[in-house]
Design an enzyme around this catalytic site. Structure first.
Site, mmCIF file in Angstrom:
data_model
loop_
_atom_site.group_PDB
_atom_site.id
_atom_site.type_symbol
_atom_site.label_atom_id
_atom_site.label_comp_id
_atom_site.label_asym_id
_atom_site.label_seq_id
_atom_site.Cartn_x
_atom_site.Cartn_y
_atom_site.Cartn_z
ATOM 1 N N ASP A 70 -12.555 6.151 -23.992
ATOM 2 C CA ASP A 70 -12.320 7.437 -23.251
ATOM 3 C C ASP A 70 -13.209 7.150 -21.945
ATOM 4 O O ASP A 70 -14.200 7.413 -22.209
ATOM 5 C CB ASP A 70 -12.581 8.608 -23.874
ATOM 6 C CG ASP A 70 -11.954 9.944 -23.053
ATOM 7 O OD1 ASP A 70 -12.114 9.707 -21.965
ATOM 8 O OD2 ASP A 70 -11.903 11.098 -23.379
ATOM 9 N N ASN A 97 -8.262 1.029 -13.931
ATOM 10 C CA ASN A 97 -6.649 1.467 -13.666
ATOM 11 C C ASN A 97 -6.619 3.124 -14.223
ATOM 12 O O ASN A 97 -5.856 3.684 -13.906
ATOM 13 C CB ASN A 97 -5.808 0.716 -14.180
ATOM 14 C CG ASN A 97 -4.410 1.096 -14.568
ATOM 15 O OD1 ASN A 97 -3.757 1.417 -13.599
ATOM 16 N ND2 ASN A 97 -4.022 1.428 -15.700
ATOM 17 N N TYR A 166 -5.933 15.929 -7.116
ATOM 18 C CA TYR A 166 -5.649 14.507 -7.460
ATOM 19 C C TYR A 166 -5.955 13.724 -6.082
ATOM 20 O O TYR A 166 -6.431 12.569 -6.267
ATOM 21 C CB TYR A 166 -4.105 14.494 -7.942
ATOM 22 C CG TYR A 166 -3.824 12.932 -8.212
ATOM 23 C CD1 TYR A 166 -4.212 12.218 -9.175
ATOM 24 C CD2 TYR A 166 -2.760 12.228 -7.335
ATOM 25 C CE1 TYR A 166 -3.887 10.853 -9.290
ATOM 26 C CE2 TYR A 166 -2.511 10.773 -7.381
ATOM 27 C CZ TYR A 166 -2.984 10.215 -8.491
ATOM 28 O OH TYR A 166 -2.693 8.710 -8.461
ATOM 29 N N LYS A 170 -8.624 10.593 -5.441
ATOM 30 C CA LYS A 170 -8.383 9.437 -4.905
ATOM 31 C C LYS A 170 -9.022 8.878 -3.686
ATOM 32 O O LYS A 170 -9.405 7.836 -3.370
ATOM 33 C CB LYS A 170 -6.712 9.020 -4.779
ATOM 34 C CG LYS A 170 -6.061 8.959 -6.218
ATOM 35 C CD LYS A 170 -6.566 7.948 -7.479
ATOM 36 C CE LYS A 170 -5.860 7.627 -8.576
ATOM 37 N NZ LYS A 170 -6.287 6.652 -9.411
ATOM 38 N N VAL A 199 5.475 4.953 -8.547
ATOM 39 C CA VAL A 199 5.622 4.225 -9.414
ATOM 40 C C VAL A 199 6.265 4.619 -10.788
ATOM 41 O O VAL A 199 5.503 5.739 -11.146
ATOM 42 C CB VAL A 199 4.352 3.197 -10.101
ATOM 43 C CG1 VAL A 199 4.831 2.033 -11.000
ATOM 44 C CG2 VAL A 199 3.619 2.665 -8.841
HETATM 45 P P1 NDP Z 1 0.279 5.999 -17.062
HETATM 46 O O1 NDP Z 1 0.315 7.462 -17.513
HETATM 47 O O2 NDP Z 1 1.404 5.179 -17.617
HETATM 48 O O3 NDP Z 1 -1.111 5.594 -17.361
HETATM 49 C C1 NDP Z 1 -2.340 5.888 -17.420
HETATM 50 C C2 NDP Z 1 -3.441 5.280 -18.140
HETATM 51 O O4 NDP Z 1 -4.456 5.936 -18.121
HETATM 52 C C3 NDP Z 1 -2.897 5.289 -19.810
HETATM 53 O O5 NDP Z 1 -2.901 4.106 -20.292
HETATM 54 C C4 NDP Z 1 -3.982 6.269 -20.276
HETATM 55 O O6 NDP Z 1 -4.180 5.832 -21.634
HETATM 56 C C5 NDP Z 1 -5.342 6.044 -19.208
HETATM 57 N N1 NDP Z 1 -5.929 7.347 -19.409
HETATM 58 C C6 NDP Z 1 -5.795 8.356 -18.944
HETATM 59 N N2 NDP Z 1 -6.816 9.149 -19.075
HETATM 60 C C7 NDP Z 1 -7.908 8.303 -19.724
HETATM 61 C C8 NDP Z 1 -9.166 8.402 -20.134
HETATM 62 N N3 NDP Z 1 -9.694 9.641 -20.256
HETATM 63 N N4 NDP Z 1 -9.615 7.551 -20.645
HETATM 64 C C9 NDP Z 1 -9.071 6.179 -20.786
HETATM 65 N N5 NDP Z 1 -7.855 5.905 -20.514
HETATM 66 C C10 NDP Z 1 -7.406 7.090 -19.764
HETATM 67 O O7 NDP Z 1 0.369 6.125 -15.659
HETATM 68 P P2 NDP Z 1 0.103 4.985 -14.270
HETATM 69 O O8 NDP Z 1 0.193 3.562 -15.204
HETATM 70 O O9 NDP Z 1 0.932 5.230 -13.450
HETATM 71 O O10 NDP Z 1 -1.432 5.036 -13.921
HETATM 72 C C11 NDP Z 1 -2.386 4.181 -13.845
HETATM 73 C C12 NDP Z 1 -3.033 4.480 -12.490
HETATM 74 O O11 NDP Z 1 -2.147 4.285 -11.490
HETATM 75 C C13 NDP Z 1 -3.911 5.716 -12.328
HETATM 76 O O12 NDP Z 1 -4.890 5.603 -11.955
HETATM 77 C C14 NDP Z 1 -2.944 6.522 -11.587
HETATM 78 O O13 NDP Z 1 -3.715 7.473 -10.918
HETATM 79 C C15 NDP Z 1 -2.511 5.322 -10.557
HETATM 80 N N6 NDP Z 1 -1.383 5.562 -9.723
HETATM 81 C C16 NDP Z 1 0.020 5.876 -10.088
HETATM 82 C C17 NDP Z 1 0.979 6.009 -9.378
HETATM 83 C C18 NDP Z 1 2.480 6.322 -9.918
HETATM 84 O O14 NDP Z 1 3.245 6.893 -9.257
HETATM 85 N N7 NDP Z 1 2.492 5.929 -11.337
HETATM 86 C C19 NDP Z 1 0.993 6.209 -8.062
HETATM 87 C C20 NDP Z 1 -0.611 5.866 -7.518
HETATM 88 C C21 NDP Z 1 -1.466 5.632 -8.288
HETATM 89 P P3 NDP Z 1 -4.538 6.765 -22.801
HETATM 90 O O15 NDP Z 1 -3.565 8.169 -22.642
HETATM 91 O O16 NDP Z 1 -4.111 6.195 -23.986
HETATM 92 O O17 NDP Z 1 -5.933 6.983 -22.971
#
Ligand code: NDP
Length: 257
Positions: A70, A97, A166, A170, A199
């Site tokens: 985490d 990420n 948010y 960022k 995305v």
């Molecule tokens: P998802 O929700 O699919 O993925 C987010 C990931 O972050 C998951 O694997 C989750 O894993 C992990 N996560 C969240 N909180 C924690 C934590 N406290 N510790 C460790 N891992 C964590 O979303 P995206 O793939 O879209 O997001 C990935 C990145 O892209 C983020 O930084 C997001 O802000 C950024 N982004 C996304 C956009 C979009 O439109 N989707 C646009 C712009 C940026 P788990 O829950 O297993 O911990």
């Protein structure tokens, strides 16, 4: 590009879904012969499943280590490098990420808990992971070597109503990334930021506290990017010749311009 990635050890945070999951698979496909991937997130079962999928797709040339971590928990982050098996300790690339958005709310109606979760994950978590891994990079020759790839957002450049927290997280990622690049100017450590636009991932499901119908409505009438679209850019940046820095990249679907 595969040759330049060969032998590297790569950490992806937030690898259990969306962009992180796609990134893990894209690295494995691009350099299937000799690569070590450390996949981290809170959902360890999902990471194990992804590790199995990678093994099935590319075989044993890619060694995958799933790690429950985490990023918002300093104990997890501080314990991360010391806990790694010896063969995974020489990290070359960190993809920061992990991140999330919680709620759509305007001040003064923003939930204090949502503010904490977003800052602790998107900002403090990313900074703490960076600080945990930089010493490994800095001890290498020529002032240090390695790549840090931070996933920001279009929201860090263009704030929107209802998403102030948010967007602020960022924007903070952006400032931290730019300052860090300047601090490491004398080294071979590359500091890269990739800012996605829309995305389609679990991101919006998390934003609406698990309400899938609200999440689906976000993508109605538009064609968002996929996690793979961003993963390709991340792997491209990591696969450049050492003197080439893809420093700052905005990637969005054509309708979002
Ligand atoms: P998802 O929700 O699919 O993925 C987010 C990931 O972050 C998951 O694997 C989750 O894993 C992990 N996560 C969240 N909180 C924690 C934590 N406290 N510790 C460790 N891992 C964590 O979303 P995206 O793939 O879209 O997001 C990935 C990145 O892209 C983020 O930084 C997001 O802000 C950024 N982004 C996304 C956009 C979009 O439109 N989707 C646009 C712009 C940026 P788990 O829950 O297993 O911990």
């Amino acid at each position: 590009m595969a040759k330049r990635l060969e032998g590297k050890t790569i950490v992806v945070t937030g690898a259990s879904s969306g962009i992180g999951k796609s990134t893990a698979k894209e690295f494995a496909r691009t350099s299937p012969k000799n690569l070590k991937l450390i996949l981290t997130a809170r959902r360890i079962d999902a990471l194990k499943q992804i590790a199995a999928e990678i093994k099935e797709e590319v075989g044993d040339g890619v060694k995958v280590l799933p790690v429950k971590l985490d990023v918002s928990n300093p104990a997890d982050v501080n314990g991360f490098v010391p806990s790694l098996p010896e063969e995974f300790k020489e990290i070359d690339v960190l993809v920061n990420n992990a991140g999330l958005v919680k709620g759509v709310a305007q001040a003064p109606g923003i939930e204090p808990e949502d503010i904490n979760v977003m800052f602790n994950t998107n900002v403090t978590g990313l900074i703490n992971m960076t600080q945990a891994i930089l010493p490994i990079f800095k001890k290498r020759d020529e002032g240090g070597r390695g790549d840090i790839i931070n996933i920001g957002s279009i929201a860090g450049r263009e704030p929107y109503s209802g998403g102030s927290i948010y967007c602020a997280t960022k924007a903070a990622v952006r400032s931290f990334t730019d300052a860090l690049r300047k601090e490491l100017i004398a080294s071979r450590i590359r500091i890269i930021e990739i800012d996605p636009g829309q995305v389609e991932t679990e991101f919006s499901v998390v934003r609406f506290y698990g309400d899938k119908s609200k999440a689906d409505a976000v993508y109605k009438g538009c064609e968002p990017l996929t996690g793979d679209d961003i993963a390709e850019v991340i792997v491209f940046a990591a696969g450049r010749r050492e003197n080439v820095v893809i420093a700052d990249t905005l990637v969005f679907p054509s309708h979002q311009a």
